[in-house]
Design a protein around this motif. Structure first.
Motif, mmCIF file in Angstrom:
data_model
loop_
_atom_site.group_PDB
_atom_site.id
_atom_site.type_symbol
_atom_site.label_atom_id
_atom_site.label_comp_id
_atom_site.label_asym_id
_atom_site.label_seq_id
_atom_site.Cartn_x
_atom_site.Cartn_y
_atom_site.Cartn_z
ATOM 1 N N GLN A 1 6.202 17.152 7.568
ATOM 2 C CA GLN A 1 5.689 18.203 6.747
ATOM 3 C C GLN A 1 6.153 17.484 5.371
ATOM 4 O OE1 GLN A 1 3.758 20.363 7.490
ATOM 5 N NE2 GLN A 1 3.250 21.450 5.579
ATOM 6 N N MET A 2 7.118 16.888 5.295
ATOM 7 C CA MET A 2 7.830 16.209 3.930
ATOM 8 C C MET A 2 6.827 15.167 3.530
ATOM 9 S SD MET A 2 11.338 14.512 2.823
ATOM 10 C CE MET A 2 11.037 13.315 4.078
ATOM 11 N N VAL A 3 6.261 14.233 4.458
ATOM 12 C CA VAL A 3 5.408 13.266 4.510
ATOM 13 C C VAL A 3 4.082 13.780 3.789
ATOM 14 C CG1 VAL A 3 4.381 11.265 5.452
ATOM 15 C CG2 VAL A 3 6.667 11.694 5.545
ATOM 16 N N ILE A 4 3.712 14.820 4.532
ATOM 17 C CA ILE A 4 2.284 15.309 4.371
ATOM 18 C C ILE A 4 2.218 15.903 2.894
ATOM 19 C CG2 ILE A 4 0.695 17.486 5.056
ATOM 20 C CD1 ILE A 4 1.577 17.078 7.728
ATOM 21 N N LEU A 5 3.204 16.364 2.449
ATOM 22 C CA LEU A 5 3.130 16.887 0.948
ATOM 23 C C LEU A 5 3.708 15.963 0.115
ATOM 24 C CD1 LEU A 5 3.838 20.697 1.305
ATOM 25 C CD2 LEU A 5 1.718 19.441 1.387
ATOM 26 N N ILE A 6 4.041 14.764 0.444
ATOM 27 C CA ILE A 6 4.919 13.851 -0.639
ATOM 28 C C ILE A 6 3.826 13.536 -1.669
ATOM 29 C CG2 ILE A 6 4.609 11.722 0.809
ATOM 30 C CD1 ILE A 6 7.300 11.048 -0.117
ATOM 31 N N LEU A 7 2.556 13.201 -1.206
ATOM 32 C CA LEU A 7 1.442 12.811 -2.005
ATOM 33 C C LEU A 7 1.039 13.776 -3.212
ATOM 34 C CD1 LEU A 7 -0.456 10.746 0.642
ATOM 35 C CD2 LEU A 7 1.605 10.138 -0.830
ATOM 36 N N GLN A 8 1.401 15.129 -2.977
ATOM 37 C CA GLN A 8 0.824 16.123 -3.668
ATOM 38 C C GLN A 8 1.321 15.874 -5.111
ATOM 39 O OE1 GLN A 8 2.165 20.403 -3.378
ATOM 40 N NE2 GLN A 8 0.159 20.417 -2.105
ATOM 41 N N PRO A 9 2.272 15.639 -5.688
ATOM 42 C CA PRO A 9 2.518 15.350 -7.327
ATOM 43 C C PRO A 9 1.973 14.120 -7.863
ATOM 44 C CG PRO A 9 4.652 15.627 -5.859
ATOM 45 C CD PRO A 9 3.582 15.400 -4.951
ATOM 46 N N ILE A 10 1.388 13.192 -6.871
ATOM 47 C CA ILE A 10 1.089 12.075 -7.506
ATOM 48 C C ILE A 10 -0.443 11.560 -7.335
ATOM 49 C CG2 ILE A 10 3.565 10.922 -7.616
ATOM 50 C CD1 ILE A 10 0.993 9.292 -5.242
ATOM 51 N N ILE A 11 -1.179 12.321 -6.525
ATOM 52 C CA ILE A 11 -2.364 11.899 -5.875
ATOM 53 C C ILE A 11 -3.185 11.815 -7.038
ATOM 54 C CG2 ILE A 11 -3.204 14.363 -5.438
ATOM 55 C CD1 ILE A 11 -4.074 11.085 -3.352
ATOM 56 N N THR A 12 -3.265 12.610 -8.071
ATOM 57 C CA THR A 12 -4.472 12.696 -8.935
ATOM 58 C C THR A 12 -4.104 11.462 -9.937
ATOM 59 O OG1 THR A 12 -4.559 15.089 -8.916
ATOM 60 C CG2 THR A 12 -5.156 13.937 -11.037
ATOM 61 N N LEU A 13 -2.995 11.319 -10.122
ATOM 62 C CA LEU A 13 -2.505 10.065 -11.149
ATOM 63 C C LEU A 13 -2.784 8.708 -10.270
ATOM 64 C CD1 LEU A 13 1.022 11.203 -12.424
ATOM 65 C CD2 LEU A 13 -1.275 11.245 -13.788
ATOM 66 N N TYR A 14 -2.700 8.667 -9.108
ATOM 67 C CA TYR A 14 -2.836 7.642 -8.419
ATOM 68 C C TYR A 14 -4.438 7.307 -8.485
ATOM 69 C CZ TYR A 14 -2.243 3.705 -4.935
ATOM 70 O OH TYR A 14 -2.199 2.554 -4.236
ATOM 71 N N VAL A 15 -5.251 8.332 -8.220
ATOM 72 C CA VAL A 15 -6.821 7.957 -8.177
ATOM 73 C C VAL A 15 -7.122 7.677 -9.361
ATOM 74 C CG1 VAL A 15 -8.814 9.337 -7.791
ATOM 75 C CG2 VAL A 15 -7.008 9.662 -6.170
ATOM 76 N N ALA A 16 -6.363 8.149 -10.754
ATOM 77 C CA ALA A 16 -7.006 7.933 -11.943
ATOM 78 C C ALA A 16 -6.711 6.467 -12.161
ATOM 79 C CB ALA A 16 -6.294 8.604 -12.752
#
Length: 396
Positions: free
Chosen positions: A226-241
C-alpha cells in the motif's frame, strides 16, 4: 449453507457496493485543496498543510480502530458492521458538505476514521460466503471493483463539482454510501458460520493471531504494498509535467495518465484471482510483485510522456494480482470465526501504508528527485517479491 446461486448473488451485490464505496471515497480528491480555499477560507500559503492533515487523519484513526471493529464483527456479525460503517461514512460525508471552517472539516475526517472499515467488512462477508474453491476469483472481482471505483471517483468528482458545486459533491457521495447501507440491509445475508462457531464462543485474541508467522508476514507485506501504491501520489503531476515540458491542462492530463494503472488493474484482477486459485497464491503474489517492481524501475527511464503512460498501464496489470493474493492467504490461514478480525487487521495495515506512502514519496522527490521515487518503489517491490518467493513453500 448457501446455495451456488446465493453466493453468486452476494458477490454481485457486494461488487456493486464496492464500486460505489470506492468512487465515493475518491471523488473528493480532485477538488479538496480548492474546497479548502474557496469554501472554507484557507489561505493559499496554508492549503498544503491543511490538505495533508485533513487527508491523512482519517487513515490514522482508521488504522487504530480497524482491528477493534474487526473483532466486533466476529462477535456481533459481519453484516451489522458493514451497515455501521456505511451509515457512519454517509453521515460524515453529509457533514463534510456543510462545514464552514478547516477545523470542522478536520474533525469530520476524524469521525470518518472512526466510521471506516467498510472494505474490511465486505471482504469478511465475501470470504465467508463463497465456496473456498471460488475464493481467488471472488477476491479478484472485488479488487477489480475497488480499483474501478477509484478510477471513476476522481473523474466523477471533478464533473460533479463543476456542474453542481463542491458542497453538492459531498452530499452525492453521502447519498451513495447511504444507498450501500440500504442494499446491505435488505439484500446481503449474514454469512454462514462454521460448525461450532457461535457468537458467544470465546474470541481468539488478535495478538494470538499475530503469533502466526504467515499472518504477520502478510500484514507487513500489505503495509509495504500500500505504501508503494500511494508513494507516487505527491509527485505524479510534477513528473508528468516534467516529461511533457508544459503545465498546460496538467491536472487533467496527469489524472488520465494516473488512471491508466487503475483501468489496467480492473481488467486484470479477475485473471490473477483465477490464477492464484489454480496455481497457488504464493506464485501469483511473487510474480505480480516482481512484475510491478520491474515496471516501476522502467518508469524511471522514459523521457517521453507516451512511453511513461504505457508503462503506467502495464504496471497496473501486475499490481492487480497482489492484494487479492494477500487477502486469500489470510483467509486460507484463518477460520471463519476470526475473519472479521483478520480483515480488520489487514485494513489497519493498509491504512498505515496509505499514510507512509505519500510521506515517503514526497521526501524522496524533494531530496533526491522525481525519477528516484520510481526507483525506490521498484526496489521495494522486487525485495518483497524475493521474500515471498523464498518463503512461499512455508506459506501455502
Amino acid at each position: 449453507m448457501q446455495t451456488k446461486q446465493n453466493w453468486k448473488i452476494v458477490l454481485a451485490i457486494l461488487t456493486c457496493n464496492v464500486v460505489l464505496m470506492s468512487a465515493s471515497y475518491t471523488m473528493l480528491i480532485p477538488f479538496l485543496p480548492l474546497y479548502l480555499m474557496k469554501e472554507l477560507g484557507v489561505a493559499q500559503a496554508d492549503v498544503n498543510m491543511w490538505n495533508g492533515a485533513i487527508f491523512s487523519i482519517s487513515f490514522l484513526v482508521g488504522a487504530v480502530m480497524a482491528p477493534i471493529w474487526g473483532k466486533m464483527a466476529d462477535k456481533k456479525g459481519r453484516k451489522i458492521m458493514a451497515v455501521r460503517s456505511s451509515v457512519g461514512l454517509a453521515i460524515t460525508y453529509f457533514l463534510g458538505g456543510i462545514v464552514t471552517s478547516p477545523e470542522q472539516l478536520f474533525m469530520v475526517r476524524v469521525l470518518q476514521g472512526f466510521a471506516a472499515g467498510l472494505w474490511a467488512s465486505e471482504l469478511a462477508i465475501i470470504s465467508a460466503s463463497v465456496p473456498m474453491e471460488k475464493l481467488g476469483l471472488s477476491l479478484g472481482v472485488m479488487q477489480a471493483a475497488l480499483t474501478s471505483g477509484a478510477v471513476i471517483g476522481p473523474l466523477l468528482g471533478g464533473v460533479l463539482a463543476e456542474v453542481f458545486g463542491m458542497r453538492a459533491s459531498f452530499m452525492i457521495a453521502g447519498g451513495a454510501l447511504f444507498t450501500i447501507s440500504l442494499i446491505t440491509i435488505f439484500f446481503v445475508p449474514e454469512p454462514p458460520r462454521e460448525a461450532g462457531d457461535t457468537s458467544d464462543r470465546p474470541q481468539v485474541k488478535q495478538r494470538e493471531l499475530l503469533r502466526n508467522p504467515v499472518i504477520k508476514q502478510m500484514l507487513i507485506l500489505a503495509v509495504l504494498v500500500q505504501m508503494v501504491i500511494l508513494i507516487l501520489q505527491p509527485i505524479i503531476t510534477l513528473y508528468v509535467a516534467q516529461l511533457r515540458g508544459s503545465m498546460d491542462n496538467i491536472v487533467l492530463i496527469a489524472g488520465i495518465v494516473f488512471s491508466l494503472g487503475g483501468i489496467a488493474s480492473s481488467l486484470s484482477a479477475p485473471f490473477w484471482g483465477r490464477m492464484g486459485q489454480k496455481k497457488s497464491f504464493g506464485k501469483t503474489m511473487y510474480m505480480a510483485m516482481g512484475g510491478a517492481g520491474i515496471c516501476l524501475l522502467i518508469q524511471a527511464i522514459p523521457n517521453r510522456l507516451m512511453l511513461f503512460a504505457v508503462m503506467q498501464f502495464v504496471t497496473g496489470l501486475f499490481f492487480a494480482g497482489i492484494n487479492p493474493s494477500i487477502s486469500a492467504v489470510l483467509a486460507n490461514n484463518t477460520g471463519s470465526s476470526v475473519r472479521g478480525s483478520i480483515f480488520g487487521m489487514l485494513f489497519s495495515a493498509q491504512q498505515l501504508g496509505s499514510m507512509a506512502g505519500p510521506l515517503l514519496g514526497g521526501a524522496v522527490g524533494t531530496y533526491w528527485g522525481l525519477k528516484e521515487v520510481f526507483i525506490v518503489a521498484g526496489v521495494i517491490m522486487i525485495l518483497t517479491s524475493t521474500f515471498v518467493c523464498s518463503t512461499r513453500g512455508n506459506v501455502y
